[in-house]
Scaffold this motif. Structure first.
Motif, mmCIF file in Angstrom:
data_model
loop_
_atom_site.group_PDB
_atom_site.id
_atom_site.type_symbol
_atom_site.label_atom_id
_atom_site.label_comp_id
_atom_site.label_asym_id
_atom_site.label_seq_id
_atom_site.Cartn_x
_atom_site.Cartn_y
_atom_site.Cartn_z
ATOM 1 N N GLY A 1 12.745 -2.435 -5.941
ATOM 2 C CA GLY A 1 12.307 -3.721 -6.484
ATOM 3 C C GLY A 1 10.927 -3.630 -7.093
ATOM 4 N N ALA A 2 10.088 -2.686 -6.673
ATOM 5 C CA ALA A 2 8.788 -2.444 -7.305
ATOM 6 C C ALA A 2 8.998 -1.507 -8.482
ATOM 7 N N ASP A 3 8.127 -1.612 -9.497
ATOM 8 C CA ASP A 3 8.309 -0.762 -10.677
ATOM 9 C C ASP A 3 7.007 -0.230 -11.252
ATOM 10 N N ALA A 4 5.891 -0.389 -10.531
ATOM 11 C CA ALA A 4 4.611 0.119 -11.033
ATOM 12 C C ALA A 4 3.687 0.359 -9.850
ATOM 13 N N VAL A 5 2.646 1.144 -10.090
ATOM 14 C CA VAL A 5 1.637 1.412 -9.070
ATOM 15 C C VAL A 5 0.263 1.139 -9.664
ATOM 16 N N VAL A 6 -0.540 0.415 -8.907
ATOM 17 C CA VAL A 6 -1.929 0.146 -9.288
ATOM 18 C C VAL A 6 -2.819 1.086 -8.486
ATOM 19 N N PRO A 7 -3.632 1.918 -9.115
ATOM 20 C CA PRO A 7 -4.481 2.848 -8.361
ATOM 21 C C PRO A 7 -5.423 2.121 -7.411
ATOM 22 N N ILE A 8 -5.705 2.731 -6.279
ATOM 23 C CA ILE A 8 -6.595 2.118 -5.298
ATOM 24 C C ILE A 8 -7.967 1.829 -5.894
ATOM 25 N N GLU A 9 -8.406 2.692 -6.838
ATOM 26 C CA GLU A 9 -9.733 2.498 -7.414
ATOM 27 C C GLU A 9 -9.828 1.227 -8.251
ATOM 28 N N ALA A 10 -8.668 0.750 -8.764
ATOM 29 C CA ALA A 10 -8.672 -0.467 -9.567
ATOM 30 C C ALA A 10 -8.771 -1.713 -8.710
ATOM 31 N N ALA B 1 0.855 -1.194 0.000
ATOM 32 C CA ALA B 1 0.000 0.000 0.000
ATOM 33 C C ALA B 1 0.890 1.243 0.000
ATOM 34 N N ILE B 2 0.627 2.183 -0.913
ATOM 35 C CA ILE B 2 1.497 3.353 -1.066
ATOM 36 C C ILE B 2 0.655 4.603 -1.280
ATOM 37 N N MET B 3 1.092 5.694 -0.661
ATOM 38 C CA MET B 3 0.362 6.956 -0.768
ATOM 39 C C MET B 3 1.008 7.841 -1.845
ATOM 40 N N THR B 4 0.251 8.815 -2.323
ATOM 41 C CA THR B 4 0.768 9.753 -3.323
ATOM 42 C C THR B 4 2.027 10.454 -2.810
ATOM 43 N N ASP C 1 -13.581 -0.725 -4.840
ATOM 44 C CA ASP C 1 -14.626 0.223 -5.241
ATOM 45 C C ASP C 1 -14.864 1.268 -4.165
ATOM 46 N N ALA C 2 -14.601 0.900 -2.914
ATOM 47 C CA ALA C 2 -14.822 1.819 -1.799
ATOM 48 C C ALA C 2 -13.625 2.736 -1.579
ATOM 49 N N GLY C 3 -12.531 2.476 -2.288
ATOM 50 C CA GLY C 3 -11.350 3.311 -2.132
ATOM 51 C C GLY C 3 -10.636 3.096 -0.812
ATOM 52 N N GLU C 4 -10.772 1.912 -0.224
ATOM 53 C CA GLU C 4 -10.157 1.628 1.070
ATOM 54 C C GLU C 4 -8.992 0.656 0.886
ATOM 55 N N PHE C 5 -7.916 0.878 1.661
ATOM 56 C CA PHE C 5 -6.756 -0.004 1.598
ATOM 57 C C PHE C 5 -7.011 -1.265 2.420
#
Length: 394
Positions: free
Chosen positions: A99-108, A89-92, A111-115
């Motif tokens: 080692g990570a190379d991409a971010v998946v938006p929380i909305e994807a 979980a990562i914030m703006t 649906d509630a936008g909760e982590f």
């Protein structure tokens, strides 16, 4: 009669021959509107690390679909951690884990936008490409490259870029000190009773504001006399300045105090093919013991501001934004002169003229958005004709 372009060239030559600004260091908080005296290179990469473009989950692109375990939580301001697999979980603005190379938006994911809590599982519907929603390290600028070039005027975006790079002070050009002397026996100070035949002095206020807005230091004085000796005393008492601007007393009448005082000292006076602002003077006078350029503008308040806009402001701050727009109505202009009218844009983008051509209509000028140019050779411009505008409402 001198053309506008010829007089503009003379003013430019006069100023450039006598004003040679030196650099000085100022803190960033005092640098708004100043001109950089040297290139500024960024001491760090911008951004200084890979970070998330939005709230979501940091992942590896080659393992970013299906069920993933939440292995951590990173907020803006946290240190750079090692990626432990799965999804973090990562914030703006938070640093991307190594080692990570991409971010998946929380909305994807939700649906509630909760982590989801650390240790739980999320499910990604489809894989993402490497670099998705990642602000890459150095993608704005790489350390050691030019952030801002010499000659740049420092506005809010430029100051923000400098601050982002950790710059705390910059080398800027010294600001010219401009003495403004409004002249005329008819002048009265604001706040005093207005005797018959007197007018309040608008020019010292408007010119001081124009000079300040253009980035110079304004020193204003009023000489409410037509005695040339009074004007010479005011100049001698001012102390060293880089430029003098006078208003009034430049025509061919019987009480032209500026002309009477300064023509014997070497200033030249004559007519420029423009309306308003035809009578003009310029030259060099010895002030506080050193040669100082002098621009002598006419006395009516619109003539003063139009003269400043055409001849001096471009040297202090650069040209006004220019656009072309159709006239809302037809207008006549003296074909032998460059006429500068005042106007506004209507809802359809057409130019409505504000007030007439007279040089005393300062209230009409104050209600205008642009200077409307009708060049030499134009006797009449019809409704719908395109005219050149200089926007003055910035």
């Amino acid at each position: 009669m001198t053309s506008v372009d010829e007089h503009r060239a003379r003013v430019r030559a006069l100023i450039s021959d006598h004003w040679h600004p030196a650099p000085e260091r100022v803190l960033l908080g005092a640098a708004l509107g100043r001109i950089l005296a040297a290139d500024v290179t960024t001491p760090i990469d911008l951004p200084p690390f890979d970070n998330s473009q939005m709230d979501g989950y940091a992942v590896r692109a080659d393992a970013s679909s299906g069920a993933l375990r939440v292995t951590g939580h990173i907020a803006a301001g946290d240190g750079i951690a090692a990626f432990e697999g799965g999804a973090v979980a990562i914030m703006t603005g938070a640093p991307l884990p190594r080692g990570a190379d991409a971010v998946v938006p929380i909305e994807a994911v939700s649906d509630a936008g909760e982590f989801a809590p650390v240790g739980s599982e999320i499910r990604l519907r489809e894989p993402v490409a490497a670099g998705t929603f990642v602000r890459a390290h150095g993608s704005d600028l790489v350390a050691g490259t030019v952030l801002l070039a010499s000659g740049t005027r420092l506005g809010p975006p430029q100051l923000g870029a400098l601050a982002a790079a950790g710059v705390i002070e910059v080398s800027v050009l010294t600001r010219p000190r401009v003495l403004i002397v409004s002249t005329g026996a008819e002048l009265a100070a604001a706040g005093t009773p207005l005797a018959p035949g007197k007018i309040y002095d608008a020019n010292s206020t408007s010119l001081a504001a124009a000079v300040t807005e253009a980035g110079a230091v304004a020193l204003a004085a009023t000489v409410d006399s037509d005695d040339p000796g009074h004007l010479r005393f005011a100049l001698d008492s001012a102390g060293p300045v880089d430029l003098v601007i006078t208003s009034g007393g430049v025509s061919v009448g019987a009480h032209e105090v500026v002309r009477d005082a300064l023509e014997p000292l070497g200033l030249t006076f004559g007519a420029v093919a423009m309306q308003p602002g035809g009578p003009q003077g310029l030259g060099v006078a010895t002030i506080a013991g050193r040669p100082t350029p002098v621009l002598a503008f006419p006395g009516n308040p619109v003539s003063v501001l139009v003269s400043f806009e055409l001849f001096l402001r471009p040297l202090l701050r650069g040209p006004r934004p220019v656009q072309w727009a159709p006239l809302a109505i037809s207008v006549d202009s003296p074909p032998a002169k460059h006429q500068v009218r005042r106007g506004r844009l209507d809802a359809d983008g057409r130019v409505e003229l504000v007030g007439g051509p007279s040089s005393h209509l300062i209230a009409a000028y104050a209600g205008s958005q642009a200077l409307v140019h009708l060049p030499v050779g134009v006797a009449r411009a019809e409704a719908g004709d395109l005219v050149e505008l200089w926007r003055i409402d910035d």
